[in-house]
Design a protein around this motif. Structure first.
Motif, PDB file in Angstrom:
ATOM      1  N   PHE A 357      60.688  79.026 -31.474  1.00  0.00           N
ATOM      2  CA  PHE A 357      61.033  78.644 -30.105  1.00  0.00           C
ATOM      3  C   PHE A 357      61.288  79.931 -29.315  1.00  0.00           C
ATOM      4  O   PHE A 357      62.213  80.683 -29.636  1.00  0.00           O
ATOM      5  CB  PHE A 357      62.270  77.761 -30.116  1.00  0.00           C
ATOM      6  CG  PHE A 357      62.478  76.991 -28.849  1.00  0.00           C
ATOM      7  CD1 PHE A 357      62.254  75.630 -28.800  1.00  0.00           C
ATOM      8  CD2 PHE A 357      62.914  77.626 -27.693  1.00  0.00           C
ATOM      9  CE1 PHE A 357      62.454  74.913 -27.627  1.00  0.00           C
ATOM     10  CE2 PHE A 357      63.106  76.923 -26.520  1.00  0.00           C
ATOM     11  CZ  PHE A 357      62.878  75.561 -26.475  1.00  0.00           C
ATOM     12  N   ILE A 358      60.474  80.195 -28.276  1.00  0.00           N
ATOM     13  CA  ILE A 358      60.501  81.474 -27.558  1.00  0.00           C
ATOM     14  C   ILE A 358      60.974  81.244 -26.129  1.00  0.00           C
ATOM     15  O   ILE A 358      60.422  80.383 -25.416  1.00  0.00           O
ATOM     16  CB  ILE A 358      59.106  82.126 -27.549  1.00  0.00           C
ATOM     17  CG1 ILE A 358      58.593  82.291 -28.988  1.00  0.00           C
ATOM     18  CG2 ILE A 358      59.115  83.457 -26.811  1.00  0.00           C
ATOM     19  CD1 ILE A 358      57.119  82.603 -29.085  1.00  0.00           C
ATOM     20  N   ASP A 359      61.946  82.007 -25.702  1.00  0.00           N
ATOM     21  CA  ASP A 359      62.445  81.945 -24.320  1.00  0.00           C
ATOM     22  C   ASP A 359      62.480  83.371 -23.761  1.00  0.00           C
ATOM     23  O   ASP A 359      63.035  84.280 -24.389  1.00  0.00           O
ATOM     24  CB  ASP A 359      63.841  81.340 -24.280  1.00  0.00           C
ATOM     25  CG  ASP A 359      64.322  81.105 -22.861  1.00  0.00           C
ATOM     26  OD1 ASP A 359      64.128  79.974 -22.364  1.00  0.00           O
ATOM     27  OD2 ASP A 359      64.868  82.046 -22.263  1.00  0.00           O
ATOM     28  N   LEU A 360      61.838  83.571 -22.581  1.00  0.00           N
ATOM     29  CA  LEU A 360      61.776  84.915 -21.997  1.00  0.00           C
ATOM     30  C   LEU A 360      63.163  85.334 -21.480  1.00  0.00           C
ATOM     31  O   LEU A 360      63.902  84.498 -20.924  1.00  0.00           O
ATOM     32  CB  LEU A 360      60.756  84.943 -20.858  1.00  0.00           C
ATOM     33  CG  LEU A 360      59.300  84.589 -21.238  1.00  0.00           C
ATOM     34  CD1 LEU A 360      58.400  84.693 -20.015  1.00  0.00           C
ATOM     35  CD2 LEU A 360      58.783  85.472 -22.366  1.00  0.00           C
ATOM     36  N   LYS A 428      56.276  90.593 -34.639  1.00  0.00           N
ATOM     37  CA  LYS A 428      55.041  90.986 -33.941  1.00  0.00           C
ATOM     38  C   LYS A 428      55.051  90.465 -32.509  1.00  0.00           C
ATOM     39  O   LYS A 428      54.652  91.161 -31.568  1.00  0.00           O
ATOM     40  CB  LYS A 428      53.838  90.440 -34.712  1.00  0.00           C
ATOM     41  CG  LYS A 428      52.495  90.904 -34.198  1.00  0.00           C
ATOM     42  CD  LYS A 428      51.371  90.358 -35.082  1.00  0.00           C
ATOM     43  CE  LYS A 428      50.012  90.809 -34.574  1.00  0.00           C
ATOM     44  NZ  LYS A 428      48.917  90.276 -35.422  1.00  0.00           N
ATOM     45  N   ILE A 429      55.555  89.244 -32.344  1.00  0.00           N
ATOM     46  CA  ILE A 429      55.635  88.647 -31.000  1.00  0.00           C
ATOM     47  C   ILE A 429      56.623  89.419 -30.141  1.00  0.00           C
ATOM     48  O   ILE A 429      56.354  89.703 -28.957  1.00  0.00           O
ATOM     49  CB  ILE A 429      56.012  87.162 -31.108  1.00  0.00           C
ATOM     50  CG1 ILE A 429      54.864  86.356 -31.722  1.00  0.00           C
ATOM     51  CG2 ILE A 429      56.375  86.597 -29.734  1.00  0.00           C
ATOM     52  CD1 ILE A 429      55.210  84.904 -32.003  1.00  0.00           C
ATOM     53  N   LEU A 430      57.751  89.762 -30.687  1.00  0.00           N
ATOM     54  CA  LEU A 430      58.750  90.508 -29.916  1.00  0.00           C
ATOM     55  C   LEU A 430      58.179  91.824 -29.407  1.00  0.00           C
ATOM     56  O   LEU A 430      58.397  92.210 -28.254  1.00  0.00           O
ATOM     57  CB  LEU A 430      59.981  90.762 -30.777  1.00  0.00           C
ATOM     58  CG  LEU A 430      60.860  89.545 -31.091  1.00  0.00           C
ATOM     59  CD1 LEU A 430      61.976  89.939 -32.052  1.00  0.00           C
ATOM     60  CD2 LEU A 430      61.448  88.962 -29.808  1.00  0.00           C
ATOM     61  N   VAL A 431      57.453  92.537 -30.267  1.00  0.00           N
ATOM     62  CA  VAL A 431      56.846  93.822 -29.865  1.00  0.00           C
ATOM     63  C   VAL A 431      55.826  93.595 -28.760  1.00  0.00           C
ATOM     64  O   VAL A 431      55.790  94.319 -27.759  1.00  0.00           O
ATOM     65  CB  VAL A 431      56.208  94.519 -31.078  1.00  0.00           C
ATOM     66  CG1 VAL A 431      55.421  95.743 -30.620  1.00  0.00           C
ATOM     67  CG2 VAL A 431      57.268  94.914 -32.080  1.00  0.00           C
ATOM     68  N   ALA A 448      61.975  88.857 -25.064  1.00  0.00           N
ATOM     69  CA  ALA A 448      62.093  87.441 -25.388  1.00  0.00           C
ATOM     70  C   ALA A 448      63.095  87.252 -26.501  1.00  0.00           C
ATOM     71  O   ALA A 448      63.351  88.150 -27.303  1.00  0.00           O
ATOM     72  CB  ALA A 448      60.748  86.875 -25.796  1.00  0.00           C
ATOM     73  N   SER A 449      63.677  86.062 -26.550  1.00  0.00           N
ATOM     74  CA  SER A 449      64.558  85.660 -27.644  1.00  0.00           C
ATOM     75  C   SER A 449      63.868  84.541 -28.406  1.00  0.00           C
ATOM     76  O   SER A 449      63.311  83.603 -27.798  1.00  0.00           O
ATOM     77  CB  SER A 449      65.905  85.187 -27.103  1.00  0.00           C
ATOM     78  OG  SER A 449      66.554  86.228 -26.407  1.00  0.00           O
ATOM     79  N   LEU A 484      65.372  87.926 -32.950  1.00  0.00           N
ATOM     80  CA  LEU A 484      64.914  86.698 -33.608  1.00  0.00           C
ATOM     81  C   LEU A 484      66.007  86.199 -34.529  1.00  0.00           C
ATOM     82  O   LEU A 484      66.622  86.982 -35.260  1.00  0.00           O
ATOM     83  CB  LEU A 484      63.640  86.986 -34.400  1.00  0.00           C
ATOM     84  CG  LEU A 484      63.010  85.909 -35.280  1.00  0.00           C
ATOM     85  CD1 LEU A 484      61.508  86.091 -35.326  1.00  0.00           C
ATOM     86  CD2 LEU A 484      63.587  85.931 -36.699  1.00  0.00           C
ATOM     87  N   CYS A 485      66.283  84.909 -34.517  1.00  0.00           N
ATOM     88  CA  CYS A 485      67.288  84.317 -35.404  1.00  0.00           C
ATOM     89  C   CYS A 485      66.723  83.058 -36.047  1.00  0.00           C
ATOM     90  O   CYS A 485      66.027  82.258 -35.381  1.00  0.00           O
ATOM     91  CB  CYS A 485      68.548  83.963 -34.632  1.00  0.00           C
ATOM     92  SG  CYS A 485      69.552  85.386 -34.160  1.00  0.00           S
ATOM     93  N   PHE A 486      67.028  82.853 -37.340  1.00  0.00           N
ATOM     94  CA  PHE A 486      66.658  81.617 -38.031  1.00  0.00           C
ATOM     95  C   PHE A 486      67.773  80.598 -37.864  1.00  0.00           C
ATOM     96  O   PHE A 486      68.951  80.942 -37.725  1.00  0.00           O
ATOM     97  CB  PHE A 486      66.431  81.899 -39.519  1.00  0.00           C
ATOM     98  CG  PHE A 486      65.074  82.479 -39.810  1.00  0.00           C
ATOM     99  CD1 PHE A 486      64.040  81.671 -40.254  1.00  0.00           C
ATOM    100  CD2 PHE A 486      64.840  83.837 -39.620  1.00  0.00           C
ATOM    101  CE1 PHE A 486      62.799  82.212 -40.521  1.00  0.00           C
ATOM    102  CE2 PHE A 486      63.595  84.380 -39.884  1.00  0.00           C
ATOM    103  CZ  PHE A 486      62.556  83.573 -40.329  1.00  0.00           C
TER     104      PHE A 486
END
Length: 505
Positions: A357-360, A428-431, A448-449, A484-486
């Motif tokens: 779940f990605i939030d800018l 990879k997404i965060l970068v 993004a978080s 990123l957190c699980f």
């Protein structure tokens, strides 16, 4: 008392007695008797020959009489029962003679037709035409023809073809003109012509049409066929519809089609064809088998529509229903469908999957500062970057606003390894998302978080998984963003409470 006058038989008897008495009183010599006998024999021979001639003449006359009677009977039969009506009308237009066929056509007994006006059997809309034709025919010396709508005595209407021939007979003072008319019922011909006109109009309809024989050899095509396929009639007549095959359908597809045609005489469906220029396009096709009087297939008729625009419109409707119009990524509805499918597959095959779940971060500042157009440009670029960070089988979706979801399938069956794979993709997404964005008005930086949750063995529903991923994303926000957190079920109650107080950026 008045004497009775002798009859002719008595007179003949007396005359014969007197003649025999006179012959007996004549005295003849032997020579006279001999000559008399020769003369008598000669005359008797001549009488006998003459008698035979008369008998032969009588026999010939009787034969000729029989032939004449047969010819007369044949003429009467031909006249009375001919397939067309014969009638004679007077100079005043009255029926003077008519055969049985003509009387049957007019629907009245022949005796009641005599001295009736022929125009009374002509439909009102054609009576003026008949009057002009009647006057014109009497002035000509040749046959004149006309087609008329006629009305029987019972009111039913039929179409008739009339040939009118003027006949002049001499009278003491002036010639009398009569018309000999042949009347043919052409109703069936007119109906057939009308049906042919209708068929021709239908054939040149907005649908493409081609007709084949029972061997599927093309016999005829219409103009719409040429417009759709780009093939002229002469380019396809004599060939088979295999010319149009696109290669997208296998032998089983065509076998099923022909099974339906042979069983039901009809097949309807959508099929891909190929135009003359090689372009492949979709059509809606109907094939109908035509059978002859022996119930054997004689022809096949195919009608079809080019549904390219319909298919494009349908695809566009589907795209709007299941895809985000801004980023062309699957929307929430499509994501839920794919998540349910992924959960079902995970249960069947014991696979592990993950939801990211990605939030800018700080996206609201961009909208407030530079406007929504710049925000839309950034969201489009985010969608493209997410696609570059995932595999072809993974799903990237936009939930709305600045929220995105990535679904990973077929991770390692080992939990620890699956966590590592999900973490690698998340990093990879965060970068990728942390790289500067080139917008119309400026260059903008945005992080993004990400919240991550694993799924396997139907342990949670789709709604529960999304909520858990959202909770994990909040944990990343509270941890300082750009991280990123699980999902941790032990922390869920602690984290959900302050979620409502988190600033919307």
């Amino acid at each position: 008392m008045k004497k009775k006058k002798p009859d002719s038989w008595e007179i003949d008897r007396r005359l014969r007695e007197r003649a025999e008495a006179k012959l007996a009183s004549i005295e003849l010599t032997n020579g006279d008797r001999y000559h008399l006998m020769q003369y008598t024999d000669k005359r008797l021979h001549e009488l006998q020959v003459h008698q035979i001639e008369l008998e032969m003449q009588n026999e010939e006359l009787r034969r000729l009489q029989l032939e004449l009677e047969e010819a007369r009977d044949q003429y009467i039969n031909l006249y009375e029962f001919a397939p067309i009506g014969y009638l004679t009308i007077t100079e005043e237009g009255l029926i003077d003679a008519i055969n049985l066929t003509g009387a049957s056509l007019l629907g009245l007994d022949r005796r009641k037709l005599i001295r009736r006006r022929l125009s009374s059997f002509i439909a009102p809309e054609d009576r003026n035409r008949w009057d002009c034709h009647f006057l014109h025919s009497k002035q000509k010396n040749s046959k004149q023809s006309i087609e008329l709508n006629m009305r029987r005595f019972d009111g039913t209407v039929f179409y008739a073809y009339l040939d009118c021939l003027p006949m002049k007979t001499k009278n003491e003072s002036m010639p009398i003109i009569t018309l000999r008319i042949t009347m043919t019922d052409i109703t069936q011909i007119k109906v057939a012509e009308q049906q042919l006109r209708i068929a021709a109009a239908v054939f040149e309809s907005q649908e493409g049409i081609f007709v084949t024989d029972n061997k599927c050899v093309i016999l005829r095509v219409n103009q719409t066929f040429t417009k759709i396929t780009d093939y002229a009639a002469e380019e396809v007549i004599g060939k088979t519809p295999r010319l149009f095959q696109s290669g997208r359908h296998d032998a089983y597809f065509y076998q099923t089609m022909w099974d339906s045609i042979n069983r039901e005489g009809l097949w309807k469906g959508e099929i891909w064809n190929r135009r003359k220029n090689g372009e492949i396009y979709p059509i809606r096709l109907t094939i109908t088998a035509v059978r002859d009087q022996n119930d054997l297939v004689s022809h096949y008729v195919a009608t079809f529509d080019d549904i390219t625009l319909n298919r494009l419109a349908s695809d566009e409707i589907e795209r709007l229903a299941f895809y985000d119009p801004l980023t062309d990524l699957p929307n929430r509805r499509q994501l839920l469908t794919q998540l349910n499918q992924a959960l079902a597959a995970s249960g069947r095959h014991d696979n592990i999957g993950a939801i990211l779940f990605i939030d800018l971060d700080n996206f609201k500042i961009l909208n407030d500062t530079h406007g929504h157009h710049q925000g839309d440009l950034l969201l489009q670029q985010v969608g493209k970057r997410l696609l570059t960070c995932t595999r072809e089988d993974d799903t990237v979706a936009r939930l709305g606003g600045d929220e995105f979801v990535v679904m990973l399938e077929n991770l390692s069956i080992n939990i620890e390894e699956a966590i590592t794979e999900a973490r690698t993709v998340g990093a990879k997404i965060l970068v990728a998302l942390n790289q500067p964005y080139s917008l119309d008005a400026c260059e903008h930086g945005c992080s993004a978080s990400i919240g991550v949750v694993l799924f396997y063995n139907h342990q949670s529903t789709v709604d529960e998984l999304l909520k858990q991923a959202d909770v994990a994303m909040y944990q990343a926000k509270t941890a300082g963003r750009n991280t990123l957190c699980f999902f941790d079920s032990n922390l869920q109650t602690e984290v959900v409470a302050p979620r409502a107080t988190l600033p919307d950026y």
